[in-house]
Design an enzyme around this catalytic site. Structure first.
Site, PDB file in Angstrom:
ATOM      1  N   HIS A  57       0.855  -1.204   0.000  1.00  0.00           N
ATOM      2  CA  HIS A  57       0.000   0.000   0.000  1.00  0.00           C
ATOM      3  C   HIS A  57       0.880   1.240   0.000  1.00  0.00           C
ATOM      4  CE1 HIS A  57       0.770  -0.518   4.312  1.00  0.00           C
ATOM      5  NE2 HIS A  57       0.260   0.664   4.569  1.00  0.00           N
ATOM      6  N   HIS A 100      -7.514  -0.681   5.302  1.00  0.00           N
ATOM      7  CA  HIS A 100      -6.485   0.214   5.863  1.00  0.00           C
ATOM      8  C   HIS A 100      -6.254   1.362   4.885  1.00  0.00           C
ATOM      9  CE1 HIS A 100      -2.858   1.421   8.027  1.00  0.00           C
ATOM     10  NE2 HIS A 100      -2.142   1.283   6.923  1.00  0.00           N
ATOM     11  N   ASP A 117       5.839   4.719   5.099  1.00  0.00           N
ATOM     12  CA  ASP A 117       6.680   3.757   5.832  1.00  0.00           C
ATOM     13  C   ASP A 117       6.746   2.399   5.130  1.00  0.00           C
ATOM     14  OD1 ASP A 117       3.911   3.508   6.751  1.00  0.00           O
ATOM     15  OD2 ASP A 117       4.663   2.110   8.273  1.00  0.00           O
ATOM     16  N   HIS A 118       6.069   2.290   3.978  1.00  0.00           N
ATOM     17  CA  HIS A 118       6.126   1.052   3.191  1.00  0.00           C
ATOM     18  C   HIS A 118       6.745   1.264   1.806  1.00  0.00           C
ATOM     19  CE1 HIS A 118       3.579  -1.295   6.055  1.00  0.00           C
ATOM     20  NE2 HIS A 118       3.384  -0.062   6.462  1.00  0.00           N
ATOM     21  N   HIS A 152       1.419   3.896   1.898  1.00  0.00           N
ATOM     22  CA  HIS A 152       1.965   4.676   3.021  1.00  0.00           C
ATOM     23  C   HIS A 152       3.499   4.760   2.952  1.00  0.00           C
ATOM     24  CE1 HIS A 152      -1.873   4.119   5.638  1.00  0.00           C
ATOM     25  NE2 HIS A 152      -1.963   5.141   4.815  1.00  0.00           N
ATOM     26  N   ASP A 173      -0.286  -3.748   6.276  1.00  0.00           N
ATOM     27  CA  ASP A 173      -0.933  -3.239   7.493  1.00  0.00           C
ATOM     28  C   ASP A 173      -2.409  -3.633   7.565  1.00  0.00           C
ATOM     29  OD1 ASP A 173       1.486  -2.060   8.058  1.00  0.00           O
ATOM     30  OD2 ASP A 173       0.801   0.005   7.793  1.00  0.00           O
ATOM     31  N   HIS A 190       4.543  -4.657  10.670  1.00  0.00           N
ATOM     32  CA  HIS A 190       5.042  -4.021  11.899  1.00  0.00           C
ATOM     33  C   HIS A 190       5.157  -5.018  13.044  1.00  0.00           C
ATOM     34  CE1 HIS A 190       4.542   0.293  10.680  1.00  0.00           C
ATOM     35  NE2 HIS A 190       3.618  -0.225   9.874  1.00  0.00           N
TER      36      HIS A 190
HETATM   37 FE    FE Z   1       2.706   0.857   8.209  1.00  0.00          FE
HETATM   38 ZN    ZN Z   2       0.049   1.680   6.551  1.00  0.00          ZN
END
Ligand code: FE
Ligand code: ZN
Length: 253
Positions: free
Chosen positions: A52, A110, A56-57, A54, A127, A165
């Site tokens: 996805h 998400h 942090d990915h 985001h 996530d 995570h």
């Molecule tokens: Fe994340």
């Molecule tokens: Zn995420």
């Protein structure tokens, strides 16, 4: 093929699929730790998979591409500028250098077009499903997330669940407030606490573990329904509403 966790930020995992010579990475939020690992192990990167959009990915993808010209797979309907191979439900992702291929599952909730990659007995689910928890509903509805989790729950129990995570112990803490009498949950807490004390990841879990302990996959269990009712002060049994109630409860706990 081996799957190795490369840590990023505080608690992200960049899952690295590798053999002796080649590697692919899932959700490289940061490039630095991935490049360090590839360099140390003398591995050539051959593919990037994103679940996805985001940061942090996907935040490390551009820097990885500077060093390796590789295909970047990811959800067709999400804003990921580095994407070269947009995918959605029913597509397959082959990584010939690793002798592996994955089917793509759409698991929105998400984010609006979040995908998972399933193959070789492993599920990379970003996530959406966490170890003993699930992602927040940033762009989707409870109904969508419930359907996505149900789709995942239909996979074989021995499926290894690789989430994005290390949130497991906190998730178990919440799960225990929902289902204090769940013996499998208490056993899981002891096991996962030991792993964390030894500095080891609690991920992957198995889907069987998740079905036995993860309250978000247990919305038809009488004990979970009862706790959701107590939280809301109402009487409901519809599993989607039970799911929405415990998701809301977790947000506020
Ligand atoms: Fe994340
Ligand atoms: Zn995420």
């Amino acid at each position: 093929m081996e799957v190795v966790p490369v840590r990023a930020f505080k608690d992200n995992y960049v899952w690295t699929l590798r053999n002796e010579t080649h590697a692919a990475v899932v959700d490289p939020g940061e490039a630095g730790p991935v490049l360090d690992y590839l360099g140390r192990e003398h591995l050539k990167l051959v593919a990037v998979l994103a679940t996805h959009h985001h940061r942090d990915h996907v935040g490390g993808i551009a820097d990885l591409l500077e060093k390796f010209r590789v295909p970047v797979f990811g959800p067709k309907n999400e804003p990921i500028p580095t994407l070269t191979q947009p995918v959605s439900e029913g597509d397959r992702v082959s990584i010939p250098e690793l002798g592996v291929s994955f089917s793509v599952l759409d698991i929105p909730g998400h984010t609006r077009a979040h995908v998972a990659y399933y193959g070789a007995g492993a599920l990379f689910c970003g996530d959406t499903l966490f170890a003993c928890g699930c992602g927040r509903l940033f762009e989707g509805t409870a109904d969508q997330m419930f359907k996505s989790l149900s789709k995942i729950a239909a996979l074989p129990d021995n499926t290894k669940v690789y989430c994005g995570h290390e949130y497991t112990l906190a998730n178990i803490g919440f799960a225990k407030t929902v289902e204090p009498q769940n013996n499998a949950l208490n056993a899981r807490e002891a096991r996962d606490r030991k792993l964390r004390d030894a500095g080891k990841p609690t991920v992957p879990s198995t889907l069987g573990d998740e079905k036995a302990t993860n309250p978000f996959l247990r919305c038809r269990e009488p004990a979970v329904i009862e706790s959701a009712n107590k939280y809301l002060g109402t009487r409901l049994a519809d599993p989607v509403r039970v799911f929405a109630a415990i998701r809301d409860w977790k947000n506020n706990s």
